[in-house]
Design a protein around this motif. Structure first.
Motif, PDB file in Angstrom:
ATOM      1  N   VAL A 287       0.841  -1.199   0.000  1.00 27.46           N
ATOM      2  CA  VAL A 287       0.000   0.000   0.000  1.00 27.46           C
ATOM      3  C   VAL A 287       0.872   1.245   0.000  1.00 27.46           C
ATOM      4  O   VAL A 287       0.623   2.218  -0.730  1.00 27.46           O
ATOM      5  CB  VAL A 287      -0.953  -0.013   1.213  1.00 27.46           C
ATOM      6  N   GLY A 288       1.926   1.209   0.808  1.00 26.05           N
ATOM      7  CA  GLY A 288       2.847   2.338   0.842  1.00 26.05           C
ATOM      8  C   GLY A 288       3.448   2.616  -0.517  1.00 26.05           C
ATOM      9  O   GLY A 288       3.557   3.775  -0.934  1.00 26.05           O
ATOM     10  N   SER A 289       3.814   1.552  -1.229  1.00 29.17           N
ATOM     11  CA  SER A 289       4.421   1.738  -2.543  1.00 29.17           C
ATOM     12  C   SER A 289       3.428   2.375  -3.506  1.00 29.17           C
ATOM     13  O   SER A 289       3.788   3.238  -4.310  1.00 29.17           O
ATOM     14  CB  SER A 289       4.889   0.400  -3.106  1.00 29.17           C
ATOM     15  N   PHE A 290       2.165   1.922  -3.420  1.00 31.88           N
ATOM     16  CA  PHE A 290       1.124   2.484  -4.289  1.00 31.88           C
ATOM     17  C   PHE A 290       0.976   3.984  -4.037  1.00 31.88           C
ATOM     18  O   PHE A 290       0.974   4.791  -4.971  1.00 31.88           O
ATOM     19  CB  PHE A 290      -0.202   1.752  -4.022  1.00 31.88           C
ATOM     20  N   ILE A 291       0.884   4.353  -2.749  1.00 32.80           N
ATOM     21  CA  ILE A 291       0.731   5.778  -2.417  1.00 32.80           C
ATOM     22  C   ILE A 291       1.977   6.540  -2.851  1.00 32.80           C
ATOM     23  O   ILE A 291       1.889   7.660  -3.360  1.00 32.80           O
ATOM     24  CB  ILE A 291       0.472   5.950  -0.913  1.00 32.80           C
ATOM     25  N   ALA A 292       3.149   5.914  -2.666  1.00 32.94           N
ATOM     26  CA  ALA A 292       4.395   6.584  -3.015  1.00 32.94           C
ATOM     27  C   ALA A 292       4.455   6.882  -4.507  1.00 32.94           C
ATOM     28  O   ALA A 292       4.984   7.918  -4.916  1.00 32.94           O
ATOM     29  CB  ALA A 292       5.582   5.739  -2.600  1.00 32.94           C
ATOM     30  N   ALA A 293       3.889   5.979  -5.323  1.00 29.69           N
ATOM     31  CA  ALA A 293       3.897   6.222  -6.765  1.00 29.69           C
ATOM     32  C   ALA A 293       3.086   7.470  -7.093  1.00 29.69           C
ATOM     33  O   ALA A 293       3.507   8.307  -7.901  1.00 29.69           O
ATOM     34  CB  ALA A 293       3.324   5.007  -7.500  1.00 29.69           C
ATOM     35  N   ILE A 294       1.912   7.601  -6.439  1.00 31.43           N
ATOM     36  CA  ILE A 294       1.097   8.795  -6.663  1.00 31.43           C
ATOM     37  C   ILE A 294       1.828  10.028  -6.143  1.00 31.43           C
ATOM     38  O   ILE A 294       1.894  11.070  -6.801  1.00 31.43           O
ATOM     39  CB  ILE A 294      -0.274   8.630  -5.982  1.00 31.43           C
ATOM     40  N   PHE A 295       2.416   9.888  -4.961  1.00 29.88           N
ATOM     41  CA  PHE A 295       3.157  10.992  -4.355  1.00 29.88           C
ATOM     42  C   PHE A 295       4.261  11.486  -5.291  1.00 29.88           C
ATOM     43  O   PHE A 295       4.382  12.683  -5.568  1.00 29.88           O
ATOM     44  CB  PHE A 295       3.745  10.509  -3.025  1.00 29.88           C
ATOM     45  N   LEU A 296       5.046  10.543  -5.808  1.00 32.62           N
ATOM     46  CA  LEU A 296       6.170  10.904  -6.675  1.00 32.62           C
ATOM     47  C   LEU A 296       5.674  11.626  -7.928  1.00 32.62           C
ATOM     48  O   LEU A 296       6.227  12.651  -8.329  1.00 32.62           O
ATOM     49  CB  LEU A 296       6.925   9.630  -7.058  1.00 32.62           C
ATOM     50  N   THR A 297       4.580  11.090  -8.514  1.00 33.65           N
ATOM     51  CA  THR A 297       4.051  11.725  -9.716  1.00 33.65           C
ATOM     52  C   THR A 297       3.558  13.130  -9.428  1.00 33.65           C
ATOM     53  O   THR A 297       3.818  14.059 -10.194  1.00 33.65           O
ATOM     54  CB  THR A 297       2.906  10.872 -10.284  1.00 33.65           C
ATOM     55  N   VAL A 298       2.847  13.286  -8.298  1.00 37.22           N
ATOM     56  CA  VAL A 298       2.320  14.613  -7.952  1.00 37.22           C
ATOM     57  C   VAL A 298       3.474  15.596  -7.762  1.00 37.22           C
ATOM     58  O   VAL A 298       3.449  16.721  -8.260  1.00 37.22           O
ATOM     59  CB  VAL A 298       1.449  14.532  -6.677  1.00 37.22           C
ATOM     60  N   VAL A 299       4.519  15.149  -7.057  1.00 40.53           N
ATOM     61  CA  VAL A 299       5.648  16.054  -6.808  1.00 40.53           C
ATOM     62  C   VAL A 299       6.303  16.454  -8.124  1.00 40.53           C
ATOM     63  O   VAL A 299       6.601  17.629  -8.359  1.00 40.53           O
ATOM     64  CB  VAL A 299       6.659  15.382  -5.866  1.00 40.53           C
ATOM     65  N   LEU A 300       6.505  15.466  -9.015  1.00 40.08           N
ATOM     66  CA  LEU A 300       7.173  15.787 -10.276  1.00 40.08           C
ATOM     67  C   LEU A 300       6.320  16.723 -11.129  1.00 40.08           C
ATOM     68  O   LEU A 300       6.836  17.644 -11.767  1.00 40.08           O
ATOM     69  CB  LEU A 300       7.489  14.504 -11.042  1.00 40.08           C
ATOM     70  N   GLU A 301       4.990  16.501 -11.119  1.00 44.82           N
ATOM     71  CA  GLU A 301       4.114  17.403 -11.866  1.00 44.82           C
ATOM     72  C   GLU A 301       4.146  18.797 -11.251  1.00 44.82           C
ATOM     73  O   GLU A 301       4.132  19.802 -11.969  1.00 44.82           O
ATOM     74  CB  GLU A 301       2.677  16.870 -11.868  1.00 44.82           C
ATOM     75  N   ALA A 302       4.191  18.843  -9.912  1.00 48.97           N
ATOM     76  CA  ALA A 302       4.231  20.146  -9.245  1.00 48.97           C
ATOM     77  C   ALA A 302       5.490  20.903  -9.642  1.00 48.97           C
ATOM     78  O   ALA A 302       5.464  22.114  -9.854  1.00 48.97           O
ATOM     79  CB  ALA A 302       4.174  19.962  -7.732  1.00 48.97           C
ATOM     80  N   VAL A 303       6.597  20.161  -9.763  1.00 44.88           N
ATOM     81  CA  VAL A 303       7.849  20.792 -10.185  1.00 44.88           C
ATOM     82  C   VAL A 303       7.682  21.430 -11.555  1.00 44.88           C
ATOM     83  O   VAL A 303       8.129  22.550 -11.795  1.00 44.88           O
ATOM     84  CB  VAL A 303       8.985  19.745 -10.197  1.00 44.88           C
ATOM     85  N   ILE A 304       6.985  20.719 -12.443  1.00 44.43           N
ATOM     86  CA  ILE A 304       6.782  21.274 -13.783  1.00 44.43           C
ATOM     87  C   ILE A 304       5.889  22.507 -13.714  1.00 44.43           C
ATOM     88  O   ILE A 304       6.202  23.563 -14.271  1.00 44.43           O
ATOM     89  CB  ILE A 304       6.122  20.221 -14.708  1.00 44.43           C
ATOM     90  N   VAL A 305       4.760  22.363 -12.996  1.00 41.73           N
ATOM     91  CA  VAL A 305       3.772  23.435 -12.984  1.00 41.73           C
ATOM     92  C   VAL A 305       4.339  24.691 -12.340  1.00 41.73           C
ATOM     93  O   VAL A 305       4.083  25.806 -12.784  1.00 41.73           O
ATOM     94  CB  VAL A 305       2.502  22.952 -12.251  1.00 41.73           C
ATOM     95  N   LEU A 306       5.139  24.512 -11.283  1.00 43.20           N
ATOM     96  CA  LEU A 306       5.691  25.677 -10.589  1.00 43.20           C
ATOM     97  C   LEU A 306       6.847  26.290 -11.351  1.00 43.20           C
ATOM     98  O   LEU A 306       7.481  27.224 -10.879  1.00 43.20           O
ATOM     99  CB  LEU A 306       6.151  25.271  -9.181  1.00 43.20           C
ATOM    100  N   LYS A 307       7.155  25.709 -12.524  1.00 42.14           N
ATOM    101  CA  LYS A 307       8.209  26.236 -13.388  1.00 42.14           C
ATOM    102  C   LYS A 307       9.559  26.296 -12.681  1.00 42.14           C
ATOM    103  O   LYS A 307      10.356  27.200 -12.908  1.00 42.14           O
ATOM    104  CB  LYS A 307       7.837  27.632 -13.920  1.00 42.14           C
ATOM    105  N   ILE A 308       9.754  25.350 -11.749  1.00 44.46           N
ATOM    106  CA  ILE A 308      11.119  25.145 -11.288  1.00 44.46           C
ATOM    107  C   ILE A 308      11.805  24.481 -12.472  1.00 44.46           C
ATOM    108  O   ILE A 308      11.193  23.681 -13.175  1.00 44.46           O
ATOM    109  CB  ILE A 308      11.153  24.213 -10.055  1.00 44.46           C
ATOM    110  N   ASN A 309      13.045  24.844 -12.702  1.00 45.71           N
ATOM    111  CA  ASN A 309      13.748  24.304 -13.867  1.00 45.71           C
ATOM    112  C   ASN A 309      13.586  22.790 -13.920  1.00 45.71           C
ATOM    113  O   ASN A 309      13.952  22.084 -12.981  1.00 45.71           O
ATOM    114  CB  ASN A 309      15.225  24.665 -13.756  1.00 45.71           C
ATOM    115  N   PHE A 310      13.033  22.275 -15.017  1.00 40.90           N
ATOM    116  CA  PHE A 310      12.715  20.851 -15.069  1.00 40.90           C
ATOM    117  C   PHE A 310      13.968  19.986 -15.113  1.00 40.90           C
ATOM    118  O   PHE A 310      13.908  18.776 -14.925  1.00 40.90           O
ATOM    119  CB  PHE A 310      11.819  20.546 -16.275  1.00 40.90           C
ATOM    120  N   ASP A 311      15.123  20.614 -15.346  1.00 37.68           N
ATOM    121  CA  ASP A 311      16.371  19.855 -15.286  1.00 37.68           C
ATOM    122  C   ASP A 311      16.522  19.157 -13.937  1.00 37.68           C
ATOM    123  O   ASP A 311      17.210  18.149 -13.824  1.00 37.68           O
ATOM    124  CB  ASP A 311      17.563  20.793 -15.479  1.00 37.68           C
ATOM    125  N   TRP A 312      15.904  19.715 -12.913  1.00 38.82           N
ATOM    126  CA  TRP A 312      16.106  19.189 -11.565  1.00 38.82           C
ATOM    127  C   TRP A 312      15.139  18.073 -11.227  1.00 38.82           C
ATOM    128  O   TRP A 312      15.039  17.673 -10.081  1.00 38.82           O
ATOM    129  CB  TRP A 312      16.016  20.313 -10.540  1.00 38.82           C
TER     130      TRP A 312
END
Lengths: 358, 370
Positions: A287-312
């Motif tokens: 269950v933790g892994s499942f939630i972590a997958a969503i968490f990771l995706t949300v964080v990475l999308e947030a990085v894109i949306v917030l226009k932090i340099n996507f290189d990071w």
């Protein structure tokens, strides 16, 4: 003793028990992970209102699903002290095989499920054979099969790519089940729930934990250690194969880079660790892994949306991974030091020990 | 688990022909057979004798930087850890050197500075691993991610290129002289290889390194500074990777974030094929050196032989799995009598012989020093 006294003592005890339960619950990885995910989601939505829109939520959930299915499989392997570095090409082989069949003959998604699973079972079983019977360490064996499977994937593709799929695949991959929840979430949840139940409630599932905790002891306790290991890798391969079909539906294309292109390999390991499963085996859950997958995706999308340099992007994954294992180490150390200091306190005066337990 | 105990009887005995020796001989035979087959069978592989860019010696430029990475990661594997950041480190060091150079620094000073900084980063990784008692696999995985991002962000949209010709020639595509066309990279690799061999097999640090990998508890009780030894191994790994990164940049004439990461898996393959135990504490540097050449020449050789390039890519993996399977089968029967097997199954627990049958090969997590 008066009735009032008893009830207040009972209340106190009940309250203490509740506090202890809450504390235990929060020491699990899943609740804090959900909270942090919602926090990231909330803060990003405040800054960029479009982030919380229904279609974006649906998009993120669908993006997370191939990763989630793979992470669940990877968890099973990590529970038996293993690691599977070959999940990406297994996903790729399943994706291109089913993709080409669907492209050429127009088969439906449902008829492809047995094929994807069958491919996964076969490839995972081969991994397991090398690890269990040839006694090659998991990281090396799956490294070797990674190379071989990647080659097989290229042979199947033969420099062609899957581009036109029946519309049904796109419907499954992109459309919603209910407003912000895409159809693709269903296989992810089904896999997670089924695996969670199997791991916790069946003899086989528990023997995975036993083997991961102490292989020697579990062997002497009569667990068929070879079978346990072999089946764990087979299950991981199976889920990777299923992940291939999910990938195909999500991206509606597949080629020789499928699986490599979204660095799903290392991200699946990152998800397992962020989700609270340790690489040393015997601790954690799917269950933790499942939630972590969503968490990771949300964080990475947030990085894109917030226009932090996507290189990071990769650095974000790395920092999250480090944070997860540091939290693990901190929790372990805290537990140990507490026990240690208690031991020091009571070892000098044995009588005090009985007093402490009451 | 008593897996560590089980290795003890297999430890190297001076003056005997043990399994490690047998493995070395097999590797040498494999290399000789490979070279004979390719050189005699394919004229394009031989390429007109010793030297020249088209000959098989010149061909070694296509894999020698990978061999340097393999030598680096070997130190870490000897100590019972693993370093997944080596490839990213190579790229990052190359980008760092190039950016320093663009900033106006002399390219040689920039190279030395980059190697030193890389070594410090490696040591920091080792420090994090040993101080917080974390798994090296995870920390170096995370570190690799971060280094990769740093390289991507630093190089910008156009990766730096256009180094001085003397630099490209000295570290990259040049040869010793026009008469003796031995690639410069081969000479650099030879120096590094000799250094690594002497360091592991002839110095106090090397013996401590192997002991730490073999049994961390024993090393700690013997007064070895376990954490320091492991940190040094990580620093060495980063240093070798950074040197490989310089050669990579010079060879391609550009420093990019995506040139290095592909080196990781072949490097680990070379180390393991070279006979180094993936859990540490056992192996020979010479084996790794030979293995890098076996795997390195396999790809160009098969390509020249007209083999499909997909099969060529798969060949190292097949070789690795086959070699380890054969080794496992051969070694498992060695020195274990039928009586040992009976005792292992029915005897009292805790015996050294009991472990191999009972314990599965699972991960190296049991080696954590309290």
């Amino acid at each position: 003793m008066s009735a009032a006294g008893t009830s207040s003592a009972d209340q106190l005890a009940a309250r203490q028990q509740r506090t202890a339960q809450v504390r235990r619950f929060m020491r699990r990885r899943e609740p804090p992970l959900v909270i942090v995910t919602l926090l990231v989601f909330g803060v990003t939505t405040l800054l960029k209102p479009g982030f919380g829109a229904s279609n974006n939520v649906s998009f993120m959930l669908a993006t997370a699903m191939p990763l989630a299915v793979l992470a669940v499989g990877q968890t099973v392997v990590c529970l038996v002290r293993g690691i599977d570095l070959s999940v990406a090409p297994v996903l790729g082989i399943a994706a291109v095989s089913t993709g080409f069949l669907a492209q050429d003959h127009g088969d439906s998604v449902w008829s492809m499920i047995p094929l994807a699973i069958g491919i996964g079972i076969g490839l995972g079983f081969v991994n397991g054979l090398f690890i269990t019977y040839a006694r090659i360490p998991p990281i090396i064996a799956t490294l070797g099969t990674y190379t071989v499977y990647s080659g097989v994937q290229q042979l199947i593709c033969n420099s062609a790519t899957v581009v036109t799929l029946p519309t049904q695949y796109e419907a499954v991959g992109i459309h919603d089940f209910i407003a912000p929840i895409p159809w693709l979430v269903i296989p992810g949840i089904v896999v997670t729930v089924v695996m969670a139940l199997i791991l916790r409630r069946t003899k086989w599932g528990r023997s995975l934990y036993a083997f991961g905790n102490n292989a020697d002891a579990s062997y002497r306790a009569g667990i068929r250690v070879n079978f346990v290991q072999l089946s764990a890798y087979t299950v991981c391969g199976t889920l990777a194969g299923l992940g291939g079909l999910v990938y195909l539906c999500k991206y509606t294309s597949a080629g020789y880079v499928s699986g490599e292109d979204i660095s799903i390999q290392l991200q699946s390991i990152a998800c397992v660790l962020i989700g609270g499963t340790t690489l040393t085996g015997g601790k954690g859950g799917v269950v933790g892994s499942f939630i972590a997958a969503i968490f990771l995706t949300v964080v990475l999308e947030a990085v894109i949306v917030l226009k932090i340099n996507f290189d990071w992007e990769n650095a974000v994954v790395g920092v999250l991974l480090l944070a997860a294992i540091l939290v693990d180490a901190y929790q372990n150390r805290q537990g140990a030091s507490m026990r240690y200091s208690l031991g020091r306190m009571f070892l000098s005066r044995p009588t005090a020990r009985t007093g402490a337990t009451s | 688990m008593s897996v560590e105990v089980a290795k003890a009887p297999r430890a190297r005995r001076r003056g005997r022909f043990d399994t490690d020796d047998r493995w070395m001989v097999s590797l040498v035979i494999l290399l000789v057979v490979e070279l004979l087959y390719f050189n005699l069978g394919i004229s394009s592989f031989w390429g007109g004798g010793w030297g020249g860019a088209t000959s098989f010696l010149g061909e070694s430029e296509s894999f020698l930087y990978g061999s340097m990475v393999a030598l680096g990661v070997m130190f870490v594997i000897f100590a019972g850890d693993i370093d997944l950041s080596v490839g990213y480190m190579a790229s990052f060091a190359g980008v760092m050197m190039a950016e320093f150079h663009i900033g106006g620094m002399n390219i040689w000073i920039a190279s030395v500075l980059s190697v030193v900084i890389a070594a410090v980063i490696g040591a920091v990784q080792g420090l994090v691993i040993t101080y917080f008692k974390l798994e090296s696999l995870l920390v170096t995985l995370a570190g690799g991610y971060i280094l990769n991002s740093a390289a991507v962000a630093w190089e910008g949209p156009v990766p730096p290129y256009n180094f001085p010709n003397s630099y490209d020639s000295a570290l990259g595509t040049g040869t010793l002289s026009s008469a003796i066309q031995i690639p410069n990279q081969l000479i650099i690799f030879a120096v590094l290889a000799v250094f690594a061999t002497l360091l592991v097999h002839r110095t106090r640090f090397g013996r401590q390194l192997v002991l730490v990998g073999h049994n961390r508890h024993a090393a700690a009780y013997a007064g070895v500074r376990v954490s320091l030894t492991r940190i040094r191994a990580f620093a060495l790994s980063a240093t070798f990777s950074a040197i490989a990164g310089m050669c990579l940049a010079a060879n391609y004439g550009t420093a990019r974030d995506d040139l290095g990461p592909v080196l990781l898996l072949p490097a680990i393959t070379c180390v393991v094929l070279g006979g180094v135990d993936i859990f540490g504490g056992r192996g020979r540097v010479a084996g790794v050196i030979i293995a890098t050449f076996i795997i390195g020449w396999l790809t160009p050789g098969l390509l020249d032989d007209g083999v499909n390039d997909t099969w060529t890519l798969m060949a190292p993996g097949i070789l690795l799995l086959a070699a380890l399977t054969i080794r496992g089968v051969v070694e498992r029967g060695k020195g274990v009598t039928f009586r040992d097997k009976l005792e292992a199954r029915f005897g009292p627990t805790g015996g050294a012989v009991a472990a191999p049958t009972a314990a599965a090969p699972g991960g190296g997590g049991e080696q954590n020093v309290p």
